[in-house]
Design a protein around this motif. Sequence first.
Motif, short mmCIF file in Angstrom:
data_model
loop_
_atom_site.label_atom_id
_atom_site.label_comp_id
_atom_site.label_asym_id
_atom_site.label_seq_id
_atom_site.Cartn_x
_atom_site.Cartn_y
_atom_site.Cartn_z
N PRO A 1 3.16 6.10 -6.59
CA PRO A 1 2.61 4.76 -6.35
C PRO A 1 1.38 4.45 -7.21
O PRO A 1 1.24 3.35 -7.73
CB PRO A 1 2.26 4.80 -4.86
N THR A 2 0.51 5.45 -7.38
CA THR A 2 -0.69 5.23 -8.20
C THR A 2 -0.31 4.97 -9.66
O THR A 2 -0.88 4.07 -10.30
CB THR A 2 -1.61 6.46 -8.13
N GLU A 3 0.63 5.73 -10.19
CA GLU A 3 1.07 5.54 -11.57
C GLU A 3 1.73 4.17 -11.76
O GLU A 3 1.53 3.52 -12.78
CB GLU A 3 2.03 6.66 -11.97
N GLY B 1 0.77 -1.24 0.00
CA GLY B 1 0.00 0.00 0.00
C GLY B 1 0.80 1.28 0.00
O GLY B 1 0.23 2.36 -0.15
N ALA B 2 2.13 1.22 0.17
CA ALA B 2 2.92 2.45 0.22
C ALA B 2 4.37 2.14 -0.15
O ALA B 2 4.81 0.99 -0.13
CB ALA B 2 2.85 3.08 1.61
N VAL B 3 5.10 3.21 -0.48
CA VAL B 3 6.49 3.06 -0.94
C VAL B 3 7.39 2.49 0.16
O VAL B 3 8.17 1.56 -0.08
CB VAL B 3 7.04 4.42 -1.42
N GLY B 4 7.30 3.06 1.38
CA GLY B 4 8.17 2.64 2.48
C GLY B 4 8.06 1.16 2.79
O GLY B 4 9.07 0.43 2.81
N PRO B 5 6.84 0.65 3.05
CA PRO B 5 6.70 -0.78 3.35
C PRO B 5 7.14 -1.68 2.19
O PRO B 5 7.68 -2.77 2.43
CB PRO B 5 5.19 -0.94 3.60
N SER B 6 6.93 -1.22 0.95
CA SER B 6 7.33 -2.06 -0.19
C SER B 6 8.85 -2.21 -0.22
O SER B 6 9.37 -3.30 -0.46
CB SER B 6 6.82 -1.49 -1.51
N LEU B 7 9.59 -1.13 0.06
CA LEU B 7 11.05 -1.22 0.09
C LEU B 7 11.53 -2.07 1.26
O LEU B 7 12.53 -2.80 1.16
CB LEU B 7 11.67 0.18 0.18
N GLY C 1 -0.90 5.28 4.04
CA GLY C 1 -1.73 4.30 3.34
C GLY C 1 -1.21 2.88 3.40
O GLY C 1 -1.69 2.02 2.65
N ALA C 2 -0.25 2.60 4.28
CA ALA C 2 0.33 1.26 4.35
C ALA C 2 -0.69 0.23 4.83
O ALA C 2 -1.55 0.52 5.67
CB ALA C 2 1.53 1.26 5.29
N GLN C 3 -0.62 -0.98 4.26
CA GLN C 3 -1.47 -2.10 4.66
C GLN C 3 -0.63 -3.06 5.51
O GLN C 3 0.48 -3.43 5.13
CB GLN C 3 -2.00 -2.84 3.43
N THR C 4 -1.20 -3.49 6.64
CA THR C 4 -0.45 -4.37 7.53
C THR C 4 -1.24 -5.63 7.90
O THR C 4 -1.01 -6.24 8.94
CB THR C 4 -0.07 -3.62 8.83
N SER C 5 -2.17 -6.03 7.06
CA SER C 5 -2.97 -7.21 7.38
C SER C 5 -2.13 -8.48 7.24
O SER C 5 -1.14 -8.52 6.51
CB SER C 5 -4.20 -7.29 6.46
#
Length: 500
Positions: A294-296, A74-80, A227-231
């Motif tokens: 992120p949207t793009e 859901g976001a750049v930080g968590p993806s990295l 907007g990070a997802q942590t499920s």
Amino acid sequence: MDKENQRRRKIDTEVNNGIPPPIKMESEGTKHNEPEQMVLRKQVGLFSGISLIVGTMIGSGIFISPKAVLSNTGAVGPSLIVWTACGVLATLGALCYADLGTMITKSGGEYSYLLEAFGPIPAFLYSWMCIAVVKPSSFAIICLSFAEYAAIPFYPGCVPPQIVTKCLAAVAIILITLLNSISVKLASHVQNFLTAAKLLIVAIIIVAGIVLIAQGNTKNFENSFDGAQTSFGSISLAFYNGLWSYDGWNQLNFITEELRNPYRDLPLSIIIGIPLVTVCYILVNIAYFTTMTPTELLQSSAVAVTFGDRVLTPASWLVPLFVVFSTFGAANGSCFTAGRLTFVTAREGHMVKILSYINIRRLTPSPALIFNGILAIIYIIPADIDTLINYFSFASWIFYGLTTLSLIVMRFTRKDLKRPVKVPIVLPIVVTIVSIYLVIAPIAGAPDWAYLYCSLFIVGGLIFYVLFVYYHFSWTRKIMRPITKHLQLLMEVAPAETGQ
């Protein structure tokens, strides 16, 4: 010339009578009048080991997984963070495998370790799972990636139709299977060229990203956790897609017998090679975010192409071209290794005999290659890339977890074994626990039919083992004998003889 014609007529006569003529496999440089000791040569050094790890791991994943990882985090930080954590997990898993590989110095990877720790049934199920699930689904994923990047220039601004990508993927599977069936040398030359292309495009993206950061293109890294997802389920699916890009971290264990100094080179290759790939993957993802929000990125049908269009104009056409080369090369390598695994497993009596035959003219394991290609085509018909990655990862991490568990078990049951590389026991415990999470979390958090199908395949392997391997039912041999004979005649194949 007359002797050669007589020899060929004799072979044809034997084949027509259902007698499989032996084929002697001579290694390069063998003199015809001298017997050769048929052992694997120790000719893989430290640099070659690092190159094997890097070359195997960098494939199609870095061009397709960033979108799925971002979607599930859901976001750049968590993806990295996920990309970094995947690299750490791959390194820890590979270090556990280094312990196993220097303790049990047989080629074959997981098969040998599971056989030693748990006996023939888990080892057989691993080979069955690789042949029926992991290898063909990996082949299918890479060819679908190839098809997407090959089709995108013809559908500017939109996603190519699924029927187009699936047809292109099927054509790629057929071409690669034929290439590997025709000539080992030709397949190797193609692989060398495509590996160079793969490394070049990754280097271009990284350098372009570094230049863009130096120019101040860092806006997308601000508030990078919004907007990070942590499920429970979404994080595991992000790991599935990230770990797909790192797949290949265990490949060096398949050639332990060929390492010049396995006690030194195996752990060093891992410690150098996997962190190097991790740094490359993080830099490539950072490069993507220097030009795309992120949207793009989520809306892009091919992230590397979008990056090339924005950064490398007017040479942006180079990006899809080199990505196509990269994915085709990864698919070629996948087909090559899958054919050999199927061939060896059949030769050991764990698959039908026809899969252990080789072509009498071209000396390639064409039945095994064709079998793998057929399964790959079947997999691309109902599924998309994300579904196949989940399917592949679920199957893989069941046995990765069992393999690291075998290391823990053998610390207590096989204390007599020499351990030149002994990792702290906390490492296999951590990898085993993470493996359990990666297997259970997607089912609990995001249940999908792919996991059920995969489980059924594994159970089907147990049924196959009981009927065909354990009991050796005579009626199965009676059924298979005429089928084997006709396939042998059709494909001009026969059993291989590995000595003089």
